[in-house]
Design an enzyme around this catalytic site. Structure first.
Site, PDB file in Angstrom:
ATOM      1  N   HIS A  10       0.819  -1.209   0.000  1.00  0.00           N
ATOM      2  CA  HIS A  10       0.000   0.000   0.000  1.00  0.00           C
ATOM      3  C   HIS A  10       0.855   1.263   0.000  1.00  0.00           C
ATOM      4  CE1 HIS A  10      -3.630  -2.503   1.568  1.00  0.00           C
ATOM      5  NE2 HIS A  10      -3.462  -2.593   0.270  1.00  0.00           N
TER       6      HIS A  10
ATOM      7  N   HIS B  12      -6.433  -7.315  -9.127  1.00  0.00           N
ATOM      8  CA  HIS B  12      -6.925  -8.205  -8.070  1.00  0.00           C
ATOM      9  C   HIS B  12      -7.278  -7.313  -6.884  1.00  0.00           C
ATOM     10  CE1 HIS B  12      -4.563 -10.761 -10.702  1.00  0.00           C
ATOM     11  NE2 HIS B  12      -5.116 -11.840 -10.159  1.00  0.00           N
TER      12      HIS B  12
ATOM     13  N   ASP C  30     -11.813 -11.832 -14.617  1.00  0.00           N
ATOM     14  CA  ASP C  30     -10.406 -12.155 -14.397  1.00  0.00           C
ATOM     15  C   ASP C  30      -9.573 -10.887 -14.646  1.00  0.00           C
ATOM     16  OD1 ASP C  30      -8.008 -14.016 -14.288  1.00  0.00           O
ATOM     17  OD2 ASP C  30      -7.798 -13.140 -16.278  1.00  0.00           O
ATOM     18  N   GLY C  31      -8.711 -10.551 -13.700  1.00  0.00           N
ATOM     19  CA  GLY C  31      -7.973  -9.294 -13.766  1.00  0.00           C
ATOM     20  C   GLY C  31      -7.052  -9.195 -14.973  1.00  0.00           C
TER      21      GLY C  31
ATOM     22  N   ASP D  74      -1.901  -7.971  -7.751  1.00  0.00           N
ATOM     23  CA  ASP D  74      -1.792  -8.476  -6.377  1.00  0.00           C
ATOM     24  C   ASP D  74      -2.580  -9.782  -6.215  1.00  0.00           C
ATOM     25  OD1 ASP D  74      -1.421  -8.595  -3.622  1.00  0.00           O
ATOM     26  OD2 ASP D  74      -3.024  -7.162  -3.186  1.00  0.00           O
TER      27      ASP D  74
HETATM   28  C1  SAM Z   1      -4.446 -10.401  -2.100  1.00  0.00           C
HETATM   29  S1  SAM Z   1      -6.108 -10.139  -2.470  1.00  0.00           S
HETATM   30  C2  SAM Z   1      -6.165  -8.488  -3.028  1.00  0.00           C
HETATM   31  C3  SAM Z   1      -5.945  -7.418  -2.007  1.00  0.00           C
HETATM   32  C4  SAM Z   1      -6.056  -6.028  -2.523  1.00  0.00           C
HETATM   33  N1  SAM Z   1      -5.260  -5.800  -3.724  1.00  0.00           N
HETATM   34  C5  SAM Z   1      -5.642  -4.996  -1.473  1.00  0.00           C
HETATM   35  O1  SAM Z   1      -4.468  -4.633  -1.401  1.00  0.00           O
HETATM   36  O2  SAM Z   1      -6.514  -4.544  -0.752  1.00  0.00           O
HETATM   37  C6  SAM Z   1      -6.318 -11.003  -3.968  1.00  0.00           C
HETATM   38  C7  SAM Z   1      -7.706 -10.867  -4.572  1.00  0.00           C
HETATM   39  O3  SAM Z   1      -7.666 -11.443  -5.887  1.00  0.00           O
HETATM   40  C8  SAM Z   1      -8.945 -11.972  -6.164  1.00  0.00           C
HETATM   41  N2  SAM Z   1      -8.782 -12.880  -7.323  1.00  0.00           N
HETATM   42  C9  SAM Z   1      -8.394 -14.167  -7.340  1.00  0.00           C
HETATM   43  N3  SAM Z   1      -8.272 -14.599  -8.608  1.00  0.00           N
HETATM   44  C10 SAM Z   1      -8.583 -13.546  -9.407  1.00  0.00           C
HETATM   45  C11 SAM Z   1      -8.610 -13.344 -10.810  1.00  0.00           C
HETATM   46  N4  SAM Z   1      -8.297 -14.331 -11.675  1.00  0.00           N
HETATM   47  N5  SAM Z   1      -8.928 -12.128 -11.286  1.00  0.00           N
HETATM   48  C12 SAM Z   1      -9.245 -11.110 -10.435  1.00  0.00           C
HETATM   49  N6  SAM Z   1      -9.228 -11.241  -9.101  1.00  0.00           N
HETATM   50  C13 SAM Z   1      -8.910 -12.444  -8.595  1.00  0.00           C
HETATM   51  C14 SAM Z   1      -9.364 -12.589  -4.853  1.00  0.00           C
HETATM   52  O4  SAM Z   1     -10.775 -12.709  -4.775  1.00  0.00           O
HETATM   53  C15 SAM Z   1      -8.810 -11.588  -3.831  1.00  0.00           C
HETATM   54  O5  SAM Z   1      -9.793 -10.651  -3.482  1.00  0.00           O
END
Ligand code: SAM
Length: 264
Positions: A7, A30, A136-137, A158
């Protein structure tokens, strides 16, 4: 602890981008929930925040002369929590970005988890510069870049790294994106585990052979941790001028406090 490094990098780079009037684009591949309730069952189970944000905040609450990103981080936590004695909410990447971007900038935030996405939507719904997608990101990123109207900006990547292949897959997705948009800033977070899976991410990115000023690896090691995460890292492609040095200063401030707290 993991979130603090990520962050602070995010805030540092976004604050840098706001120095120019020209709008910019930010992508959070993500994004998670945007805001986290520390009293939720999941947060209570993991209690990751105890070694990170909470102790960090307690120690910084009265500090003077903090670098701007640290001061901003502290301010946002204070805004979200009525009482400084009991923190119940902490900000995630999408919320921090939404707070820094201006109405003319553009934020895209993705999450592909049914349990997370509705929270993300709710967190960002009042920010006119934001678009959230249940997608998907990496696919989402591919559809946005190279940006057509707003030309400058970057991406926070992330992932959860729940399976080992995610490190190599993330490296490949970053290389694909960089090929399409080489001017973008790419910030990729990773955990440092016993088994050092992160080399599957960092080695292919090093092999891009970018000049030193366009490539940074920043790692924060927690010290003598027997199990679990040994530290956290970020790879940054195209770090804006001065941001690596600014982060290094904040790492020293934080690690000193962290070591002191852990020694107690
Ligand atoms: C480590 S967390 C993110 C934390 C956030 N970036 C933060 O700093 O507040 C990872 C996130 O990726 C999401 N996720 C998992 N696979 C994903 C995908 N293929 N595309 C997008 N998001 C995904 C999960 O649901 C989770 O919320």
């Amino acid at each position: 602890m993991a979130d603090v490094q990520k962050h602070l990098w995010l805030i540092t780079v976004l604050q840098y981008l706001t120095k120019k009037d020209k709008p910019f684009l930010w992508v959070d591949t993500h994004a998670g929930r945007g805001l986290y309730d520390l009293q939720s069952d999941e947060a209570q189970k993991i209690k990751e925040y105890e070694s990170g944000i909470l102790r960090f905040y307690d120690d910084l609450i009265n500090a003077n002369d903090l670098p701007a990103p640290l001061a901003f981080y502290r301010e946002k936590i204070a805004d979200l929590n009525k009482s400084k004695d009991q923190l119940t909410i902490y900000p995630g990447s999408a919320y921090l970005a939404a707070k820094i971007l201006r109405p003319t900038d553009k934020l895209y935030a993705f999450d592909l988890h049914k349990g997370e996405y509705p929270y993300l939507e709710k967190t960002l719904k009042n920010y006119i510069h934001s678009t959230t997608r249940f997608e998907d990101g990496f696919k989402g990123l591919k559809s946005i870049i190279p940006p057509k109207t707003i030309k400058r900006g970057g991406v926070l990547i992330d992932p959860s790294y729940e399976i080992k292949d995610e490190y190599a897959n993330t490296a490949q997705a970053v290389i694909n994106a960089y090929t399409k948009w080489p001017q973008g800033i790419y910030m990729i977070w990773y955990p440092i585990l016993d088994k050092a899976f992160h080399f599957d991410l960092t080695e292919p990115l090093k092999a891009l052979n970018l000049p030193d000023e366009n490539f940074t690896i920043d790692e924060w090691h927690f010290g003598d941790v027997k199990k679990g995460m040994k530290g956290t890292g970020m790879v940054i492609l195209n770090p804006p001028y001065g941001t690596s040095e600014a982060m290094f200063k904040m790492k020293i401030i934080y690690m000193k406090k962290y070591r002191k707290l852990m020694a107690q």
